[in-house]
Design a protein around this motif. Structure first.
Motif, mmCIF file in Angstrom:
data_model
loop_
_atom_site.group_PDB
_atom_site.id
_atom_site.type_symbol
_atom_site.label_atom_id
_atom_site.label_comp_id
_atom_site.label_asym_id
_atom_site.label_seq_id
_atom_site.Cartn_x
_atom_site.Cartn_y
_atom_site.Cartn_z
ATOM 1 N N GLN A 75 -39.711 87.231 49.135
ATOM 2 C CA GLN A 75 -39.849 87.119 50.586
ATOM 3 C C GLN A 75 -38.524 87.457 51.247
ATOM 4 O OE1 GLN A 75 -41.257 83.158 51.309
ATOM 5 N NE2 GLN A 75 -43.378 83.659 50.881
ATOM 6 N N PRO A 76 -38.559 88.024 52.440
ATOM 7 C CA PRO A 76 -37.316 88.303 53.158
ATOM 8 C C PRO A 76 -36.717 87.001 53.669
ATOM 9 C CG PRO A 76 -39.190 88.701 54.575
ATOM 10 C CD PRO A 76 -39.756 88.370 53.210
ATOM 11 N N PRO A 77 -35.436 86.989 54.044
ATOM 12 C CA PRO A 77 -34.874 85.788 54.662
ATOM 13 C C PRO A 77 -35.535 85.551 56.014
ATOM 14 C CG PRO A 77 -33.338 87.630 54.831
ATOM 15 C CD PRO A 77 -34.449 88.086 53.938
ATOM 16 N N LEU A 78 -35.964 84.328 56.246
ATOM 17 C CA LEU A 78 -36.673 83.983 57.474
ATOM 18 C C LEU A 78 -35.952 82.847 58.193
ATOM 19 C CD1 LEU A 78 -40.309 83.901 56.031
ATOM 20 C CD2 LEU A 78 -39.188 85.818 57.171
ATOM 21 N N TYR A 79 -36.240 82.715 59.470
ATOM 22 C CA TYR A 79 -35.624 81.663 60.277
ATOM 23 C C TYR A 79 -36.731 81.013 61.103
ATOM 24 C CZ TYR A 79 -31.687 79.494 62.809
ATOM 25 O OH TYR A 79 -30.766 78.610 63.315
ATOM 26 N N PHE A 80 -36.896 79.693 60.918
ATOM 27 C CA PHE A 80 -37.931 78.950 61.633
ATOM 28 C C PHE A 80 -37.289 77.925 62.562
ATOM 29 C CE2 PHE A 80 -40.237 80.402 57.883
ATOM 30 C CZ PHE A 80 -41.431 80.836 58.442
ATOM 31 N N GLY A 96 -33.075 88.252 59.305
ATOM 32 C CA GLY A 96 -34.505 88.466 59.119
ATOM 33 C C GLY A 96 -35.282 88.045 60.344
ATOM 34 N N PRO A 97 -36.606 88.031 60.248
ATOM 35 C CA PRO A 97 -37.447 87.624 61.380
ATOM 36 C C PRO A 97 -37.207 86.179 61.796
ATOM 37 C CG PRO A 97 -38.720 88.764 59.700
ATOM 38 C CD PRO A 97 -37.390 88.495 59.098
ATOM 39 N N VAL A 98 -37.491 85.891 63.054
ATOM 40 C CA VAL A 98 -37.326 84.545 63.611
ATOM 41 C C VAL A 98 -38.664 84.079 64.179
ATOM 42 C CG1 VAL A 98 -36.055 83.097 65.237
ATOM 43 C CG2 VAL A 98 -34.933 85.078 64.197
ATOM 44 N N PHE A 99 -39.040 82.836 63.864
ATOM 45 C CA PHE A 99 -40.293 82.261 64.358
ATOM 46 C C PHE A 99 -40.009 80.920 65.032
ATOM 47 C CE2 PHE A 99 -41.346 84.920 60.716
ATOM 48 C CZ PHE A 99 -42.344 85.729 61.234
ATOM 49 N N ILE A 100 -40.642 80.713 66.177
ATOM 50 C CA ILE A 100 -40.532 79.459 66.925
ATOM 51 C C ILE A 100 -41.919 78.838 66.965
ATOM 52 C CG2 ILE A 100 -39.784 78.394 69.084
ATOM 53 C CD1 ILE A 100 -38.325 81.053 69.711
ATOM 54 N N LYS A 122 -48.282 76.235 69.174
ATOM 55 C CA LYS A 122 -48.130 77.682 69.183
ATOM 56 C C LYS A 122 -47.098 78.120 68.149
ATOM 57 C CE LYS A 122 -49.085 77.890 74.169
ATOM 58 N NZ LYS A 122 -48.575 78.310 75.501
ATOM 59 N N CYS A 123 -47.130 79.413 67.861
ATOM 60 C CA CYS A 123 -46.137 80.019 66.981
ATOM 61 C C CYS A 123 -45.762 81.377 67.565
ATOM 62 C CB CYS A 123 -46.678 80.178 65.565
ATOM 63 S SG CYS A 123 -45.498 80.929 64.408
ATOM 64 N N TYR A 124 -44.500 81.512 67.923
ATOM 65 C CA TYR A 124 -43.974 82.767 68.450
ATOM 66 C C TYR A 124 -43.065 83.402 67.396
ATOM 67 C CZ TYR A 124 -45.174 80.789 73.073
ATOM 68 O OH TYR A 124 -45.817 80.227 74.148
ATOM 69 N N GLY A 125 -42.965 84.719 67.437
ATOM 70 C CA GLY A 125 -42.057 85.410 66.524
ATOM 71 C C GLY A 125 -41.719 86.788 67.036
ATOM 72 N N ASN A 126 -40.709 87.402 66.436
ATOM 73 C CA ASN A 126 -40.324 88.753 66.847
ATOM 74 C C ASN A 126 -40.890 89.812 65.907
ATOM 75 O OD1 ASN A 126 -38.723 88.071 64.687
ATOM 76 N ND2 ASN A 126 -36.788 88.711 65.606
ATOM 77 N N LYS A 181 -39.902 97.421 62.579
ATOM 78 C CA LYS A 181 -40.484 96.908 63.821
ATOM 79 C C LYS A 181 -40.057 95.488 64.150
ATOM 80 C CE LYS A 181 -44.933 95.729 61.674
ATOM 81 N NZ LYS A 181 -46.365 96.032 61.710
ATOM 82 N N TRP A 182 -39.657 94.670 63.128
ATOM 83 C CA TRP A 182 -39.267 93.307 63.494
ATOM 84 C C TRP A 182 -37.990 93.307 64.303
ATOM 85 C CZ3 TRP A 182 -34.847 90.666 62.789
ATOM 86 C CH2 TRP A 182 -33.965 91.080 61.791
ATOM 87 N N TRP A 183 -37.021 94.171 63.945
ATOM 88 C CA TRP A 183 -35.776 94.138 64.701
ATOM 89 C C TRP A 183 -35.838 94.978 65.965
ATOM 90 C CZ3 TRP A 183 -33.143 98.596 65.594
ATOM 91 C CH2 TRP A 183 -33.313 99.657 64.700
ATOM 92 N N LEU A 184 -36.805 95.875 66.041
ATOM 93 C CA LEU A 184 -36.964 96.629 67.280
ATOM 94 C C LEU A 184 -37.279 95.712 68.446
ATOM 95 C CD1 LEU A 184 -38.967 99.767 66.079
ATOM 96 C CD2 LEU A 184 -36.624 99.708 66.926
ATOM 97 N N THR A 185 -38.039 94.634 68.197
ATOM 98 C CA THR A 185 -38.361 93.700 69.258
ATOM 99 C C THR A 185 -37.212 92.737 69.528
ATOM 100 O OG1 THR A 185 -39.351 92.146 67.707
ATOM 101 C CG2 THR A 185 -40.806 93.762 68.718
#
Length: 305
Positions: free
Chosen positions: A139-144, A180-184, A225-229, A267-271
């Motif tokens: 899995q890529p490094p993720l941030y929650f 990596g991607p970030v999720f709230i 809810k769950c938001y992410g980039n 596309k994850w970092w484009l946003t």
């Protein structure tokens, strides 16, 4: 807590080979999210589901808001939920900082093979927030960022919405440095400050909370809810709420299942790049392109096989 790369899984584990079904590329973790409205009287139901429900067993992370766990409950690293195969972390409400004596609290269950490290924590009368970096096999490094926003936050006269937004966005900017991607995710109550933001994608489409109105009518709304980039990262399904012998939570359990997104694409970092400097964007672009070039020989080999 196990080291990164140690899966803790035995041969024949139902999750074994899950990454292979998506072409050998890294996957996002499967997630459960719920507001327990006190897990103390619902422990039996939660434990039974984790042990016997296949959907629970597939999940890598279980995020819980309003645990109502207190500091004395976790003294000397004492386990509250205590289920084999999972590590648990609890973050009780700080009564001094929040000016509230009851309720609140955040909790996370981490399936063996995952490494969760706390990176940030905030507690105010408006909200509670804990941020983690997460790493696991393939899995890529993720941030929650797990949040619980107080109902009082909707009082705009006190400026609470602005305080809440600033705190969460500050933690989000820290998360971008994780690589990596970030999720709230969590219980946002009636706060909708991120709904019309081009940076964030909201994945929960089902109604997560039951409201009993004064006129006797029951209505359902989406508060968890769950938001992410990452565009289209997760799909959502609602499951029955946690129950005790006499009552049940007024929030259902939300199952967040990864879509075909692997987070190895640009596309994850484009946003996210609108929040970064030009040099940071360039570094991310070079890193992502290099990763894709390294994967191409492996993909060709998979096609041949």
């Amino acid at each position: 807590m196990k080291e990164v790369g140690d899966t803790g899984r035995e041969s024949g584990d139902p999750d074994e080979g899950r990454e292979g079904r998506r072409g050998g590329l890294p996957n996002l973790p499967c997630i459960l999210l719920t507001n327990a409205h006190s897990i103390g009287n619902k422990l039996e139901d939660l434990r039974n589901r984790i042990r016997n429900d296949e959907e629970f067993q597939r999940c890598d992370l279980i995020f819980i808001t309003e645990t109502w766990v207190k500091k004395e409950h976790i003294e000397n690293n004492k386990a509250v939920i205590n289920v084999e195969g999972y590590e648990e972390k609890h973050f009780p409400r700080d009564t001094d900082r929040t000016k509230k004596k009851k309720g609140g609290g955040l909790g996370v269950l981490i399936k063996n093979g995952g490494e969760l490290t706390k990176r940030d924590e905030k507690q105010t009368p408006c909200y509670q927030l804990v941020a983690f970096s997460y790493e696991a096999r393939n899995q890529p490094p993720l941030y929650f960022i797990l949040v619980y926003i107080q109902k009082e936050g909707k009082n705009k006269k006190n400026g609470n919405w602005e305080i809440t937004k600033q705190g969460i966005e500050q933690s989000y900017r820290k998360g971008l440095n994780n690589g990596g991607p970030v999720f709230i995710l969590g219980d946002f109550n009636w706060y909708k400050g991120f709904d019309n933001n081009d940076t964030f994608h909201q994945y929960v489409t089902c109604r997560t909370r039951k409201n009993n109105n004064w006129n006797g009518r029951t209505e359902y709304t989406t508060l968890d809810k769950c938001y992410g980039n990452v565009p289209e990262a997760y799909s959502s399904q609602c499951r029955p709420p946690l129950r005790s012998r006499k009552t049940e939570s007024d929030h259902c359990i939300t199952l967040l299942t990864p879509e075909h997104t692997t987070c190895t694409h640009d596309k994850w970092w484009l946003t996210s790049r609108r929040n970064l400097t030009s040099s940071q964007v360039l570094v991310k672009a070079v890193t992502t392109r290099t990763s894709l070039l390294l994967l191409l020989p492996l993909l060709r080999l998979v096609r041949v096989l």
